[in-house]
Design a protein around this motif. Structure first.
Motif, mmCIF file in Angstrom:
data_model
loop_
_atom_site.group_PDB
_atom_site.id
_atom_site.type_symbol
_atom_site.label_atom_id
_atom_site.label_comp_id
_atom_site.label_asym_id
_atom_site.label_seq_id
_atom_site.Cartn_x
_atom_site.Cartn_y
_atom_site.Cartn_z
ATOM 1 N N LYS A 152 1.855 10.576 6.122
ATOM 2 C CA LYS A 152 1.583 11.036 7.394
ATOM 3 C C LYS A 152 0.522 10.654 8.245
ATOM 4 O O LYS A 152 0.233 10.861 9.379
ATOM 5 C CB LYS A 152 1.644 12.369 7.221
ATOM 6 N N ASP A 153 -0.524 9.722 7.433
ATOM 7 C CA ASP A 153 -1.609 9.317 7.985
ATOM 8 C C ASP A 153 -1.334 7.950 8.634
ATOM 9 O O ASP A 153 -2.285 7.369 9.341
ATOM 10 C CB ASP A 153 -2.491 9.156 7.100
ATOM 11 N N VAL A 154 -0.088 7.463 8.336
ATOM 12 C CA VAL A 154 0.381 5.911 8.800
ATOM 13 C C VAL A 154 1.139 6.134 9.967
ATOM 14 O O VAL A 154 2.212 6.945 10.131
ATOM 15 C CB VAL A 154 0.961 5.232 7.684
ATOM 16 N N LYS A 155 0.842 5.404 11.175
ATOM 17 C CA LYS A 155 1.919 5.484 12.226
ATOM 18 C C LYS A 155 1.926 3.890 12.582
ATOM 19 O O LYS A 155 1.220 3.166 11.939
ATOM 20 C CB LYS A 155 1.172 5.936 13.514
ATOM 21 N N TRP A 156 3.327 3.723 12.993
ATOM 22 C CA TRP A 156 3.658 2.418 13.239
ATOM 23 C C TRP A 156 3.461 2.114 14.753
ATOM 24 O O TRP A 156 3.853 2.662 15.454
ATOM 25 C CB TRP A 156 5.299 2.116 12.781
ATOM 26 N N VAL A 157 2.807 0.814 14.840
ATOM 27 C CA VAL A 157 2.666 0.148 16.383
ATOM 28 C C VAL A 157 3.422 -0.897 16.426
ATOM 29 O O VAL A 157 3.270 -1.692 15.614
ATOM 30 C CB VAL A 157 1.220 0.155 16.742
ATOM 31 N N ILE B 233 -3.247 6.377 0.597
ATOM 32 C CA ILE B 233 -2.960 6.874 2.148
ATOM 33 C C ILE B 233 -1.707 7.543 2.145
ATOM 34 O O ILE B 233 -0.630 6.808 1.774
ATOM 35 C CB ILE B 233 -2.873 5.642 3.032
ATOM 36 N N MET C 203 -8.219 7.700 -3.369
ATOM 37 C CA MET C 203 -6.875 8.387 -2.638
ATOM 38 C C MET C 203 -5.970 7.639 -1.773
ATOM 39 O O MET C 203 -6.506 6.848 -1.003
ATOM 40 C CB MET C 203 -7.516 9.568 -1.835
#
Lengths: 187, 403
Positions: A6-11, A3, A1
């Motif tokens: 919405k499951d990814v955030k940026w730091v 990614i 599946m």
């Protein structure tokens, strides 16, 4: 599946101060830390000269306890060898030469190489006859030498009580005794 | 008489230096192990001999007695050549580096007779107290650079002939690193040469004895040279060629026994050479104002001791830095060299050239260095602190059992 976005955030990397940007202040503060450790007390144990400070409930070599008369405390009930998950205890029972018990172990052999030092024998014993001591440095030149018989196990008792009482495991002094021992004591 | 004695003294000095360096390398390994142990709150080697002082001997015997494995897939010629190149270049580089009291070459004079007399005096002095294997080499400093650059051949040949991907990656990294860092290293040293007006290391020392150490007037060049020297030695934080965690052992993965020992020897000899070079170029060599000076054996020994103390300081610095700073990433390594050190070193050389051209005081170079650092700081504040954005996956579902 895949990614989902919405499951990814940026730091982002933390913002550096001028000291970090110019390298050298950061390097010097790092050197202060490492040089501090040079003069700090060391944690190394110099083993053969300096014995490790083991906890009192360390599970090392077994011993067979003696009673007040100096006889072997074991009543050859086979509880320990039944409880043993490694099947390392071999007992041959014989009619007791003494009047206060029916049986005693004619031979009592523990294969110290097979033992996993789990302490189940100790828990199973109704008369507190078998115990694990805090002796850890057991060595032998052959497999046969690592089969500890009754005399050897009794000598471990003598060693840990008379010769170096510091090695007497805490379980004999503190806590409740086994069922049979309690009964015997109260009778 | 004097000429023959000069030849014999050369042989004696070569013997003493080679013996001394090889012993020093053995003890540097012990020192390195001690310092790393102390920094990690351990005690370190203390079993062989009193306080572990015979440990180098045991290590040496071990090196020789270990099984010498030659993998089947290696290119045998270069495989055997590489450790020799690594060790030989490192030892050759010491030839012109002074390790004690030196006499500067006579300056050019208009009068030929006076000049010849000065040379005669120089030869007499050199014959008695020489602390350079090859004194009076005018290209001295270039020779060291040329030979230490050859050391990269040892690494590349080792990595290539091992026929192993990790060795190859290590060797490639090493070549890129050494080529990159040689530029700021050379430029930083060039600013010293501009001031002294000579490539000869004894003359550079003599110049500093007369005018004060270069570190006070050119601190920026000193720092650039020091960093470049760290990179040239493949020492942490620049040990990418042999990054254990990612490359097994880098270029010496396939080497065992004394062939590995030779690589090791080369690395530590390199440390000694570069430490001596830093001391000679920037810390005035044997000079310690108010302590050294005069003639005679006592003064000679004092000069030697002063230079050895400086050498020891830089060796210790190498080891402290090794356990302090983590390894650079490859892009950071290249960034440091090309975007930071080379521009700074170039600007520094230009600054020194301007100061020399107009004949200003040497302290103008200190102000110039401070100005360059200020420009760098402003540049970093404006440009360097750009945050890098990275994607991170959000936590999905529950934590795995057992965490």
């Amino acid at each position: 599946m895949p990614i989902a976005s919405k499951d990814v955030k940026w730091v982002s990397t933390p913002k550096m101060g001028l000291g970090d940007l110019l390298y050298f202040p950061a390097v010097f503060s790092g050197m202060a830390t490492t040089l501090k450790h040079v003069i700090q007390p060391k944690v190394t144990e110099q083993y053969p000269e300096q014995e490790p400070n083991l906890p009192a409930n360390y599970r090392g070599v077994h011993r067979l306890n003696r009673d007040e008369a100096g006889r072997v405390k074991c009543v050859a009930c086979y509880m320990c060898s039944t409880a043993c998950p490694a099947h390392c205890i071999d007992i041959v029972a014989a009619p007791s030469p003494w009047t206060d018990r029916e049986k005693y172990p004619e031979t009592f052999v523990i294969d110290e190489l097979r033992c996993i030092y789990c302490g189940m024998c100790e828990e199973a014993c109704p008369v507190d006859a078998i115990e694990l001591t805090s002796l850890y440095d057991l060595t032998g030149l052959s497999r046969e030498q690592m089969l500890f018989d009754k005399e050897k196990l009794l000598s471990v008792f003598d060693m840990t009580t008379k010769e170096s009482p510091k090695k007497d495991p805490i379980r004999t002094r503190a806590g409740k005794l086994g069922v049979a021992s309690e009964a015997l004591k109260n009778s | 008489m004097s000429a023959i004695w000069e030849q014999y003294s050369a042989l004696i000095v070569i013997g003493v230096v080679m013996g001394g360096v090889l012993t020093a390398v053995a003890y540097l390994v012990l020192l390195e192990r001690w310092i790393s142990a102390w920094m990690q709150d351990r005690i370190g080697p203390n079993r062989v001999g009193p306080m572990g002082l015979l440990q180098p001997l045991a290590d040496g015997i071990k090196m020789f007695l270990k099984e010498d494995i030659v993998p089947e897939h290696v290119d045998r010629v270069f495989y055997f050549l590489a450790p020799g190149v690594a060790a030989a270049t490192a030892l050759l580089a010491i030839a012109v580096v002074p390790f004690g009291a030196t006499v500067p070459l006579p300056a050019p004079l208009a009068d030929l007779a006076a000049y010849n007399q000065a040379w005669q005096l120089y030869h007499q002095q050199v014959a008695t107290d020489r602390c350079v294997i090859a004194p009076g080499i005018d290209i001295g400093f270039l020779f060291t650079f040329a030979v230490t650059s050859l050391a990269v051949y040892g690494i590349i040949l080792g990595g290539w002939s091992s026929n192993n991907k990790y060795s190859m990656i290590g060797a490639l990294r090493s070549s890129a690193q050494l080529i990159s860092y040689e530029i700021p290293l050379g430029l930083a040293a060039l600013s010293v040469v501009l001031v002294a007006g000579s490539l000869n290391l004894e003359t550079i020392v003599g110049d500093q004895v007369a005018h004060g150490w270069n570190i006070w007037t050119q601190p920026l060049a000193f720092l650039l040279f020091l960093i470049g020297a760290f990179a040239e030695c493949n020492r942490l934080p620049f040990d990418l060629p042999e990054a254990e965690q990612e490359l097994v052992g880098g270029y010496h993965t396939e080497y065992s026994s004394m062939k590995f020992g030779l690589f090791f020897l080369g690395e530590y000899t390199h440390m000694i050479t570069t430490s001596l070079m830093v001391s000679v170029l920037f810390l005035g060599g044997w000079d310690l104002p108010g302590v050294t000076g005069g003639t005679g054996w006592l003064a000679w020994g004092l000069k030697l001791a002063v230079l050895m103390a400086k050498l020891g300081f830089f060796i210790l610095l190498y080891m402290v830095i090794r356990w302090t700073i983590p390894r650079f990433r490859f892009d950071q390594l290249m960034h440091l060299a090309w975007k930071l050190m080379i521009p700074l070193a170039t600007a520094n050389v230009m600054m020194v050239a301007v100061v020399r051209e107009f004949g200003w005081s040497r302290w103008a170079m200190l102000a110039g260095s401070a100005g360059l650092v200020a420009v760098w700081a402003v540049f970093e504040v404006i440009n360097g602190n750009r945050a890098i954005n990275m994607p991170v996956r959000n936590k999905v579902g529950r934590e795995p059992v057992g965490v």
